[in-house]
Scaffold this motif. Sequence first.
Motif, PDB file in Angstrom:
ATOM      1  N   GLU A 147      37.253  25.592  21.066  1.00 15.60           N
ATOM      2  CA  GLU A 147      37.700  25.825  19.690  1.00 15.60           C
ATOM      3  C   GLU A 147      36.510  26.139  18.821  1.00 15.60           C
ATOM      4  O   GLU A 147      35.519  25.404  18.828  1.00 15.60           O
ATOM      5  N   SER A 148      36.589  27.250  18.079  1.00 15.57           N
ATOM      6  CA  SER A 148      35.511  27.596  17.151  1.00 15.57           C
ATOM      7  C   SER A 148      36.103  28.471  16.064  1.00 15.57           C
ATOM      8  O   SER A 148      37.296  28.788  16.084  1.00 15.57           O
ATOM      9  N   VAL A 149      35.262  28.893  15.165  1.00 14.56           N
ATOM     10  CA  VAL A 149      35.671  29.796  14.093  1.00 14.56           C
ATOM     11  C   VAL A 149      36.212  31.114  14.677  1.00 14.56           C
ATOM     12  O   VAL A 149      36.954  31.844  14.019  1.00 14.56           O
ATOM     13  N   LEU A 150      35.877  31.392  15.948  1.00 14.79           N
ATOM     14  CA  LEU A 150      36.324  32.642  16.580  1.00 14.79           C
ATOM     15  C   LEU A 150      37.715  32.503  17.209  1.00 14.79           C
ATOM     16  O   LEU A 150      38.294  33.487  17.657  1.00 14.79           O
ATOM     17  N   GLY A 151      38.237  31.276  17.280  1.00 12.99           N
ATOM     18  CA  GLY A 151      39.582  31.080  17.833  1.00 12.99           C
ATOM     19  C   GLY A 151      39.635  29.926  18.812  1.00 12.99           C
ATOM     20  O   GLY A 151      38.661  29.184  18.970  1.00 12.99           O
TER      21      GLY A 151
ATOM     22  N   SER B 233      25.707  43.117  16.239  1.00 14.35           N
ATOM     23  CA  SER B 233      25.623  42.536  17.572  1.00 14.35           C
ATOM     24  C   SER B 233      24.233  42.765  18.151  1.00 14.35           C
ATOM     25  O   SER B 233      23.751  43.900  18.235  1.00 14.35           O
ATOM     26  N   THR B 234      23.597  41.678  18.558  1.00 16.56           N
ATOM     27  CA  THR B 234      22.243  41.779  19.113  1.00 16.56           C
ATOM     28  C   THR B 234      22.240  42.667  20.355  1.00 16.56           C
ATOM     29  O   THR B 234      21.336  43.477  20.552  1.00 16.56           O
ATOM     30  N   ARG B 235      23.282  42.518  21.173  1.00 14.13           N
ATOM     31  CA  ARG B 235      23.378  43.315  22.391  1.00 14.13           C
ATOM     32  C   ARG B 235      23.268  44.816  22.075  1.00 14.13           C
ATOM     33  O   ARG B 235      22.540  45.551  22.726  1.00 14.13           O
TER      34      ARG B 235
ATOM     35  N   VAL C 174      27.489  34.016  11.974  1.00 12.85           N
ATOM     36  CA  VAL C 174      27.562  34.553  13.343  1.00 12.85           C
ATOM     37  C   VAL C 174      27.170  36.036  13.352  1.00 12.85           C
ATOM     38  O   VAL C 174      27.643  36.802  12.518  1.00 12.85           O
ATOM     39  N   GLY C 175      26.307  36.412  14.300  1.00 14.73           N
ATOM     40  CA  GLY C 175      25.910  37.821  14.416  1.00 14.73           C
ATOM     41  C   GLY C 175      25.104  38.276  13.224  1.00 14.73           C
ATOM     42  O   GLY C 175      25.321  39.359  12.677  1.00 14.73           O
ATOM     43  N   SER C 176      24.127  37.461  12.815  1.00 12.98           N
ATOM     44  CA  SER C 176      23.391  37.752  11.584  1.00 12.98           C
ATOM     45  C   SER C 176      21.882  37.627  11.735  1.00 12.98           C
ATOM     46  O   SER C 176      21.173  37.606  10.737  1.00 12.98           O
ATOM     47  N   GLY C 177      21.399  37.488  12.950  1.00  8.43           N
ATOM     48  CA  GLY C 177      19.947  37.450  13.136  1.00  8.43           C
ATOM     49  C   GLY C 177      19.339  36.071  13.021  1.00  8.43           C
ATOM     50  O   GLY C 177      18.119  35.926  13.079  1.00  8.43           O
ATOM     51  N   LEU C 178      20.185  35.033  12.858  1.00  8.12           N
ATOM     52  CA  LEU C 178      19.631  33.676  12.725  1.00  8.12           C
ATOM     53  C   LEU C 178      19.786  32.876  14.018  1.00  8.12           C
ATOM     54  O   LEU C 178      19.660  31.655  14.025  1.00  8.12           O
ATOM     55  N   GLY C 179      20.081  33.573  15.105  1.00 15.47           N
ATOM     56  CA  GLY C 179      20.108  32.895  16.403  1.00 15.47           C
ATOM     57  C   GLY C 179      21.304  31.996  16.627  1.00 15.47           C
ATOM     58  O   GLY C 179      21.201  30.969  17.314  1.00 15.47           O
ATOM     59  N   SER C 180      22.459  32.389  16.085  1.00 19.24           N
ATOM     60  CA  SER C 180      23.662  31.563  16.304  1.00 19.24           C
ATOM     61  C   SER C 180      24.025  31.524  17.783  1.00 19.24           C
ATOM     62  O   SER C 180      24.537  30.518  18.279  1.00 19.24           O
ATOM     63  N   SER C 181      23.752  32.609  18.510  1.00 17.52           N
ATOM     64  CA  SER C 181      24.109  32.635  19.935  1.00 17.52           C
ATOM     65  C   SER C 181      23.267  31.623  20.711  1.00 17.52           C
ATOM     66  O   SER C 181      23.782  30.899  21.558  1.00 17.52           O
ATOM     67  N   ALA C 182      21.987  31.557  20.396  1.00 20.01           N
ATOM     68  CA  ALA C 182      21.114  30.603  21.097  1.00 20.01           C
ATOM     69  C   ALA C 182      21.473  29.165  20.711  1.00 20.01           C
ATOM     70  O   ALA C 182      21.516  28.279  21.568  1.00 20.01           O
TER      71      ALA C 182
ATOM     72  N   HIS D 211      34.720  34.107  23.633  1.00 20.90           N
ATOM     73  CA  HIS D 211      33.687  33.051  23.690  1.00 20.90           C
ATOM     74  C   HIS D 211      32.715  33.289  24.850  1.00 20.90           C
ATOM     75  O   HIS D 211      32.637  32.469  25.784  1.00 20.90           O
ATOM     76  N   PRO D 212      31.968  34.407  24.814  1.00 17.94           N
ATOM     77  CA  PRO D 212      31.104  34.704  25.966  1.00 17.94           C
ATOM     78  C   PRO D 212      30.042  33.632  26.218  1.00 17.94           C
ATOM     79  O   PRO D 212      29.765  33.285  27.370  1.00 17.94           O
ATOM     80  N   TYR D 213      29.458  33.105  25.146  1.00 17.98           N
ATOM     81  CA  TYR D 213      28.371  32.128  25.324  1.00 17.98           C
ATOM     82  C   TYR D 213      28.905  30.786  25.805  1.00 17.98           C
ATOM     83  O   TYR D 213      28.416  30.234  26.786  1.00 17.98           O
TER      84      TYR D 213
HETATM   85  N1  LIG Z   1      30.078  29.150  15.877  1.00 19.05           N
HETATM   86  C1  LIG Z   1      30.219  29.862  17.005  1.00 19.05           C
HETATM   87  N2  LIG Z   1      31.246  29.624  17.841  1.00 19.05           N
HETATM   88  C2  LIG Z   1      31.407  30.324  18.969  1.00 19.05           C
HETATM   89  N3  LIG Z   1      30.594  31.336  19.365  1.00 19.05           N
HETATM   90  C3  LIG Z   1      29.538  31.627  18.575  1.00 19.05           C
HETATM   91  C4  LIG Z   1      29.294  30.898  17.365  1.00 19.05           C
HETATM   92  N4  LIG Z   1      28.177  31.407  16.794  1.00 19.05           N
HETATM   93  C5  LIG Z   1      27.767  32.405  17.604  1.00 19.05           C
HETATM   94  N5  LIG Z   1      28.561  32.558  18.676  1.00 19.05           N
HETATM   95  C6  LIG Z   1      28.433  33.586  19.735  1.00 19.05           C
HETATM   96  O1  LIG Z   1      27.252  34.348  19.508  1.00 19.05           O
HETATM   97  C7  LIG Z   1      27.574  35.729  19.222  1.00 19.05           C
HETATM   98  C8  LIG Z   1      26.608  36.305  18.207  1.00 19.05           C
HETATM   99  O2  LIG Z   1      25.342  36.401  18.811  1.00 19.05           O
HETATM  100  P1  LIG Z   1      24.313  37.550  18.488  1.00 19.05           P
HETATM  101  O3  LIG Z   1      24.962  38.894  18.552  1.00 19.05           O
HETATM  102  O4  LIG Z   1      23.151  37.324  19.360  1.00 19.05           O
HETATM  103  O5  LIG Z   1      23.938  37.273  16.962  1.00 19.05           O
HETATM  104  P2  LIG Z   1      23.083  36.064  16.342  1.00 19.05           P
HETATM  105  O6  LIG Z   1      22.545  35.256  17.472  1.00 19.05           O
HETATM  106  O7  LIG Z   1      22.012  36.769  15.579  1.00 19.05           O
HETATM  107  O8  LIG Z   1      24.002  35.330  15.429  1.00 19.05           O
HETATM  108  C9  LIG Z   1      29.006  35.689  18.742  1.00 19.05           C
HETATM  109  O9  LIG Z   1      29.645  36.940  18.911  1.00 19.05           O
HETATM  110  C10 LIG Z   1      29.591  34.577  19.618  1.00 19.05           C
HETATM  111  O10 LIG Z   1      29.870  35.057  20.919  1.00 19.05           O
END
Ligand SMILES: Nc1ncnc2c1ncn2[C@@H]1O[C@H](COP(=O)(O)OP(=O)(O)O)[C@@H](O)[C@H]1O
Length: 302
Positions: A46-50, A173-175, A88-96, A59-61
Amino acid sequence: MITCSAPGKIYLFGEHAVVYGHSAICCAIDIRTRVQVEKCDSIVIESVLGRTGIDHDIHPYVSRVIEKMQEHAEFKGLRVRVDSKLPVGSGLGSSAAVTVAGIQALNHLFGCGLQLEDIARIGHSIEKEVQGNASPTDTYVSTMGGVVMIPQRRKLQALDCPIVIGNTGRFSSTRELVANVAKLKGEFPEIIDPILEDIGSMSAIAEEYVNRKDYLTIGRLMNVNHGLLDAIGVGGPELSALVYAARNSGATAAKITGAGGGGCMVALADENSAQRIAKAIRDTGAEALITRNTGEGVRLES
Ligand SMILES: Nc1ncnc2c1ncn2[C@@H]1O[C@H](COP(=O)(O)OP(=O)(O)O)[C@@H](O)[C@H]1O
Ligand SMILES: C[C@@](O)(CCOP(=O)(O)O)CC(=O)O
Ligand SMILES: [Mg+2]
């Protein structure tokens, strides 16, 4: 039930170039992603993405975190809830941050005995899989906190000044951005390779100024780094507008941070100018945040 959190980051120097092995300096920021995990009958994310099960599109990560951790622990069901203050997807490393916090939460839940170095390494392998090509920077700094030099994995002195972040609000998208740079580099290696090398040299030279806390010199070099990022095609009008708004209102430095295209820029400020810079960014219609470097990487919350 276990909750772990991990920080986002800004790049002082070196995004994109670091993907090709050149040096970068990256700084963990005090904006975090929390991941809560508990055992249950089936897999629910469960996340903001669904709300999904294992789902590599939505939810790839998190899906890969669960799959990778099945190599370290035996489980069938799991509930994972993500709550993040990072755009999310803004350069602040949300994926990491979501990856690292997720690995550590499962590490605690199942007593896998993974150390921080293992978490950073597994996190990097997941970023590589999802992003196509990825440096170890974001996952390393999110795991360890502080200010780090990559690929050396060296901790530098903490950054003591306020950090102002301007968000264009445009998902990027970083990709995709990493692939765009690869394409340009493939087409014009004689032009793009030296720019990436220059960015790496700048990080190597800047290390000393970071350790001396010479923010004026760091700032001058960061401004050069912004120009080079623009040159390799990861800038844009919205980002430039925020960068110049910040510089014109007293920022020591202002540059793109992370993948670029849309997403965020970062400015270094002093205690007096931070609010003014944030206001100048907001006056353009964008969002602004004021934050600071954090020494705390991934941590257990409960
Ligand atoms: N809160 C979150 N919940 C679930 N997945 C997330 C969340 N934040 C980021 N992600 C994953 O990370 C991806 C964004 O990563 P990326 O394109 O590298 O951008 P950044 O790392 O700069 O935010 C999202 O599309 C999603 O798959
Ligand atoms: C562009 C890059 O250098 C940083 C990307 O950071 P973010 O995902 O935009 O926060 C890619 C990488 O280092 O893997
Ligand atoms: Mg990312």
